[in-house]
Design a protein around this motif. Sequence first.
Motif, PDB file in Angstrom:
ATOM      1  N   ARG A  94      63.226  75.647 105.771  1.00 46.75           N
ATOM      2  CA  ARG A  94      63.741  76.901 105.203  1.00 46.75           C
ATOM      3  C   ARG A  94      64.761  77.477 106.171  1.00 46.75           C
ATOM      4  NH1 ARG A  94      62.773  80.480 101.383  1.00 46.75           N
ATOM      5  NH2 ARG A  94      61.023  79.245 100.625  1.00 46.75           N
ATOM      6  N   LEU A  95      65.941  77.746 105.655  1.00 47.09           N
ATOM      7  CA  LEU A  95      67.012  78.322 106.451  1.00 47.09           C
ATOM      8  C   LEU A  95      67.187  79.773 106.051  1.00 47.09           C
ATOM      9  CD1 LEU A  95      69.353  77.937 108.459  1.00 47.09           C
ATOM     10  CD2 LEU A  95      70.770  77.227 106.528  1.00 47.09           C
ATOM     11  N   VAL A  96      66.999  80.675 106.998  1.00 48.70           N
ATOM     12  CA  VAL A  96      67.117  82.110 106.744  1.00 48.70           C
ATOM     13  C   VAL A  96      68.443  82.589 107.333  1.00 48.70           C
ATOM     14  CG1 VAL A  96      66.081  84.388 107.042  1.00 48.70           C
ATOM     15  CG2 VAL A  96      64.614  82.352 106.839  1.00 48.70           C
ATOM     16  N   ASP A 131      74.552  95.399 110.009  1.00 42.90           N
ATOM     17  CA  ASP A 131      74.109  95.440 111.402  1.00 42.90           C
ATOM     18  C   ASP A 131      73.629  96.853 111.748  1.00 42.90           C
ATOM     19  OD1 ASP A 131      74.848  92.748 112.448  1.00 42.90           O
ATOM     20  OD2 ASP A 131      76.844  93.365 111.796  1.00 42.90           O
ATOM     21  N   PRO A 132      72.714  96.958 112.730  1.00 44.71           N
ATOM     22  CA  PRO A 132      72.083  95.848 113.442  1.00 44.71           C
ATOM     23  C   PRO A 132      70.794  95.422 112.747  1.00 44.71           C
ATOM     24  CG  PRO A 132      71.493  97.905 114.478  1.00 44.71           C
ATOM     25  CD  PRO A 132      72.393  98.272 113.324  1.00 44.71           C
ATOM     26  N   ARG A 137      62.163  89.623 114.947  1.00 44.76           N
ATOM     27  CA  ARG A 137      61.097  90.154 114.097  1.00 44.76           C
ATOM     28  C   ARG A 137      61.288  89.772 112.628  1.00 44.76           C
ATOM     29  NH1 ARG A 137      57.687  93.495 116.593  1.00 44.76           N
ATOM     30  NH2 ARG A 137      58.322  94.460 118.548  1.00 44.76           N
ATOM     31  N   GLN A 138      62.544  89.655 112.189  1.00 44.93           N
ATOM     32  CA  GLN A 138      62.805  89.303 110.797  1.00 44.93           C
ATOM     33  C   GLN A 138      62.916  87.797 110.584  1.00 44.93           C
ATOM     34  OE1 GLN A 138      65.773  93.085 110.630  1.00 44.93           O
ATOM     35  NE2 GLN A 138      65.924  91.762 108.856  1.00 44.93           N
ATOM     36  N   ASN A 139      62.687  87.042 111.650  1.00 44.05           N
ATOM     37  CA  ASN A 139      62.695  85.579 111.579  1.00 44.05           C
ATOM     38  C   ASN A 139      64.010  85.049 110.998  1.00 44.05           C
ATOM     39  OD1 ASN A 139      61.575  83.017 112.004  1.00 44.05           O
ATOM     40  ND2 ASN A 139      60.753  82.917 109.922  1.00 44.05           N
TER      41      ASN A 139
END
Length: 308
Positions: A94-96, A131-132, A137-139
């Motif tokens: 999975r690419l975030v 941003d930001p 934390r949001q992976n």
Amino acid sequence: MEKLPPLNAMRAFEVAARAGSFTLAATELGVSSAAVSQQIRNLEDWFGKQLFMRNGNRIALTDAGHAIYPQKAHALGEIAAVGRRMLEGGLRTRLVVSVPFSLAELWLAPRLAVLLESFPQMAIDVRVEDDPIDVVRQNIDLRISYGDYHYPALKMVRLVHDDVLPVAAPEFCQRHGAADLADMHESHFIHTNWGPNYASHPSWADWFAAAGGNRAPDPSHGRRVGLSSLAIGAARLGLGIALGQRVMASPDLEAGRLIALSSVSVRLGQPYCAFMLPAKAERADIAGLVELLASNPREATHSAVVGD
């Protein structure tokens, strides 16, 4: 079997090195700062090397820590990836990707389509946000931003330093003729409101100055939109003349849906950049996407720099 360093201590070391703080590492790991400090001491005892220089609440990697960190971060990343794939019951990656609003549809989406030709089983999560953001934390695997200054702790790759040029639909040009832009009525200009956080995006006054004129069309008399992608969309619909960003307008220009009304362009004040955790920079899907995003950055023949 070779003796391995303690996994919990390795994890504490990787998070502390990435966060630059035992306190932040403790928050991410859900333990106390003292526990993180003890794990680091255990790892230092195991290696027989000091891994951090400590100055009050601040920490910095020693030479030994710098030598160890990339390998440990990569190894832990691989272990985490295997765990995620096992839990998901498959072998997909999975690419975030996190991207500003304007870039998502006209610039990022076509390049993701190309990436999927090489990674057809990939699951992609595109998050559209300003941003930001908190990459850890949001992976987030890859953050794309305007400017190279947002995330100094992350690995940064410059993708493209874009420019803007006047574009309009063929139908608009047929209706209003080939009049000089200096003679166009102010209601025909599309203005992009970049918002209060940006001061380096070019305006119509900047473009006319680059073209050797001194006209400054009044935004209150024309069309105004809040995204550069919307400006291109409005021009495509024949609503007026936009200062279109080249990387977004190129498909419409090549297909004939838009026409460039001048060869003069104005460069944006900042480049678009990709940010990622150092441990993820060598991942095949991330490296492939960064390469795609950095390819074919076309510079204008006549350009002026605004806001540098």
